[in-house]
Design an enzyme around this catalytic site. Structure first.
Site, PDB file in Angstrom:
ATOM      1  N   CYS A   2       0.839  -1.183   0.000  1.00  0.00           N
ATOM      2  CA  CYS A   2       0.000   0.000   0.000  1.00  0.00           C
ATOM      3  C   CYS A   2       0.879   1.240   0.000  1.00  0.00           C
ATOM      4  O   CYS A   2       2.083   1.174   0.214  1.00  0.00           O
ATOM      5  CB  CYS A   2      -0.912   0.013   1.225  1.00  0.00           C
ATOM      6  N   GLY A  28      -0.615   0.295  -5.031  1.00  0.00           N
ATOM      7  CA  GLY A  28      -1.918  -0.304  -4.774  1.00  0.00           C
ATOM      8  C   GLY A  28      -2.962   0.239  -5.712  1.00  0.00           C
ATOM      9  O   GLY A  28      -3.103   1.452  -5.858  1.00  0.00           O
ATOM     10  N   ASN A 101       0.450   0.822   5.905  1.00  0.00           N
ATOM     11  CA  ASN A 101       1.098  -0.021   4.901  1.00  0.00           C
ATOM     12  C   ASN A 101       1.866  -1.101   5.629  1.00  0.00           C
ATOM     13  O   ASN A 101       2.732  -0.812   6.455  1.00  0.00           O
ATOM     14  CB  ASN A 101       2.055   0.816   4.043  1.00  0.00           C
ATOM     15  N   GLY A 102       1.554  -2.361   5.348  1.00  0.00           N
ATOM     16  CA  GLY A 102       2.256  -3.466   5.988  1.00  0.00           C
ATOM     17  C   GLY A 102       1.309  -4.567   6.389  1.00  0.00           C
ATOM     18  O   GLY A 102       0.205  -4.687   5.857  1.00  0.00           O
ATOM     19  N   TYR A 257      11.119  -4.631  -7.089  1.00  0.00           N
ATOM     20  CA  TYR A 257       9.887  -4.504  -7.858  1.00  0.00           C
ATOM     21  C   TYR A 257       9.014  -3.318  -7.472  1.00  0.00           C
ATOM     22  O   TYR A 257       8.583  -2.553  -8.330  1.00  0.00           O
ATOM     23  CB  TYR A 257       9.064  -5.795  -7.714  1.00  0.00           C
ATOM     24  N   THR A 303       9.666  -2.661 -14.909  1.00  0.00           N
ATOM     25  CA  THR A 303      10.596  -2.666 -13.781  1.00  0.00           C
ATOM     26  C   THR A 303      11.966  -3.211 -14.158  1.00  0.00           C
ATOM     27  O   THR A 303      12.981  -2.772 -13.610  1.00  0.00           O
ATOM     28  CB  THR A 303      10.017  -3.495 -12.619  1.00  0.00           C
TER      29      THR A 303
END
Length: 508
Positions: A2, A28, A101-102, A257, A303
């Site tokens: 996120c 996200g 986030n996590g 990434y 990427t």
């Protein structure tokens, strides 16, 4: 994964929050939300979808106020239901808006404790809502109507002691200010920035430094692992270390990434780290594949492009663009559901047949997770006339689930789980397959900041640095994931349209 942002400004912050979230959209694509505070009232807009689709002019006009937070989400713990779009909020104490986030690794036991001790109800399966209620309960113990920075830091210290896992958090507290903090291992990133205006200093926190750049804030530094940052409504900055034994251990997959190449995390240029990955992988290819007749190096956008270019330079081979990417489709890795990922690959990429016809090609990607995309891209290369298709991954084999906020919770979904490289190569139908060595990957990233003591590399080596993850735990989350998949409802965009200031749920 996120993305989070938080701003305390001197003028309305809604547009800056929107712009910051747009820059973090790669983190996200499931849902987006912004919460602002104006005249001691929350203004909230959140829904499933991309930032540009969630926020229209009518929504932005209602997001008034000089302080607020924002979030872009894809589901890790929980589901893709719009009920789990963030920011979340609680009315007591004060009124707290919250974005995270996590992923917490002790969420199950915490949920029982929150109900038993705090008498708080968790309305979703999201560990973010759980973390919000833990923070709120600790803040509730402060008896004054106005809390000091010292009070805030004591609360964060207690939260650190209760929870385990990976987390970068931003919270807006009505009448007080904005709080941000990072887990003691620093697994998930968080950056601090400042903007000086005629009216005074403005402060911003964000998942990546590039979000600060996009809205005119100057990057000050990374929030340290375990550190809390508290910015009052008046714009006063307070910081304090709130963890007992913090150690910088950033997730190495951010560099492989997730993060944008133009961002910096813990003093490391993501772009430079990817160039280093390409050099090291190129050297390995030169050692182990010296007998292969490779005609051209082709990246799988986007990427891996920096990695592939460096491989081509190292091998002294032509670098060509063999695929055209449709930029109006999401990143397939973070799309919910294997079926959607499979359908999206050919809509996402189209081969330039002249770059493949009659050639032995080396395709380069950042990683191989489930193998779905890799196999289909190799098939596209063959259909375009390639004689042989070799495949190189900038990351090592992903053999273990991730429990820190990346959607890799089930080992059975990972193509490298329980398989040797030759078996993986056969499954994706490559003529040859080579992976980066984990030591080379770590060295490639650490080269940009030798002071980083370690990285979170559990998906490659099974070493979970929080020390609380074993096979039993992995089996439990695998089972829970299966149950969620069976129970998940059909989700439609725009199901959530909560404007707390106007209480109008029918304006779409």
């Amino acid at each position: 994964m996120c993305g989070i942002v938080g701003i305390v400004g001197k003028t309305p912050v809604a547009q800056s929050l929107y712009d910051g979230l747009t820059v973090l959209q790669h983190r996200g694509q499931d849902a987006a939300g912004i919460m602002t505070i104006d005249r001691n009232m929350f203004n909230l807009r959140k829904a499933n979808g991309l930032v540009r689709d969630v926020f229209h002019t009518r929504h932005m006009k209602r997001l008034t106020g000089n302080m607020g937070i924002g979030h872009v989400r894809y589901p890790t713990a929980g589901t893709s239901s719009s009920a789990e779009a963030q920011p979340f909020y609680v009315n007591s104490p004060f009124g707290i808006a919250f974005a995270h986030n996590g992923n917490l690794t002790n969420a199950h036991e915490l949920q029982e404790e929150v109900f038993r001790i705090a008498r708080r109800h968790i309305n979703t399966t999201s560990d973010s809502e759980l973390l919000l209620n833990i923070l709120a309960h600790e803040l509730q113990q402060c008896t004054e109507l106005t809390v000091s920075a010292g009070d805030i830091f004591k609360v964060v210290t207690k939260v650190h002691k209760k929870i385990r896992g990976a987390y970068a958090v931003v919270a807006a507290i009505i009448g007080q200010g904005v709080l941000a903090f990072r887990d003691p291992n620093g697994i998930r990133p968080l950056a601090l920035g400042k903007r000086v205006t005629e009216l005074g200093e403005e402060w911003m926190v964000a998942s990546e430094s590039v979000a600060l750049d996009a809205v005119g804030f100057t990057f000050i530094r990374d929030v340290a692992p375990g550190e809390a940052v508290y910015i009052t409504e008046a714009g006063e900055l307070h910081t304090q270390q709130c963890a007992e034994n913090p150690m910088t251990s950033p997730c190495i997959f951010e560099f492989v990434y997730f993060a944008r190449p133009d961002t910096f995390i813990d003093g490391i240029s993501v772009y430079a780290s990817r160039v280093n990955m390409g050099r090291k992988l190129g050297e390995k290819i030169a050692r182990e594949w010296a007998d292969l007749d490779i005609d051209v190096v082709i990246p799988i956008p986007e990427t891996s492009m920096d990695v592939a270019l460096q491989i081509a330079n190292t091998l002294e081979l032509p670098y060509r663009q063999g695929f055209v990417k449709n930029r109006y489709i999401g990143r397939t890795f973070i799309m919910p559901g294997q079926t959607m990922r499979k359908k999206s690959v050919r809509r996402k990429l189209n081969a330039i047949s002249s770059e493949f016809k009659g050639k032995n090609v080396l395709l380069v990607d950042d990683s191989i997770v489930r193998g779905t995309t890799s196999g289909q891209i190799i098939e596209m290369a063959r259909e375009s006339g390639a004689k042989k298709v070799y495949f190189a991954s900038a990351a090592p084999e992903i053999r273990f689930p991730n429990v820190y906020g990346i959607d890799m919770p089930s080992a059975n979904e990972l193509i490298a789980y329980g398989r040797e490289i030759d078996q993986i190569s056969d499954l994706i139908q490559a003529d040859g397959l080579i992976f980066q060595d984990i030591s080379d990957l770590v060295d490639a990233v650490k080269e940009e900041n030798p002071e980083i003591p370690r990285f979170e590399t559990s998906v490659f080596d099974g070493n979970y640095i929080t020390g609380d993850v074993d096979q039993s735990y992995l089996e439990k989350i695998d089972m829970a994931r299966g149950e969620q998949s069976r129970k998940a409802p059909v989700v439609q965009a725009e199901l959530t349209n909560l404007d707390l200031h106007n209480m109008d749920n029918n304006d779409d």
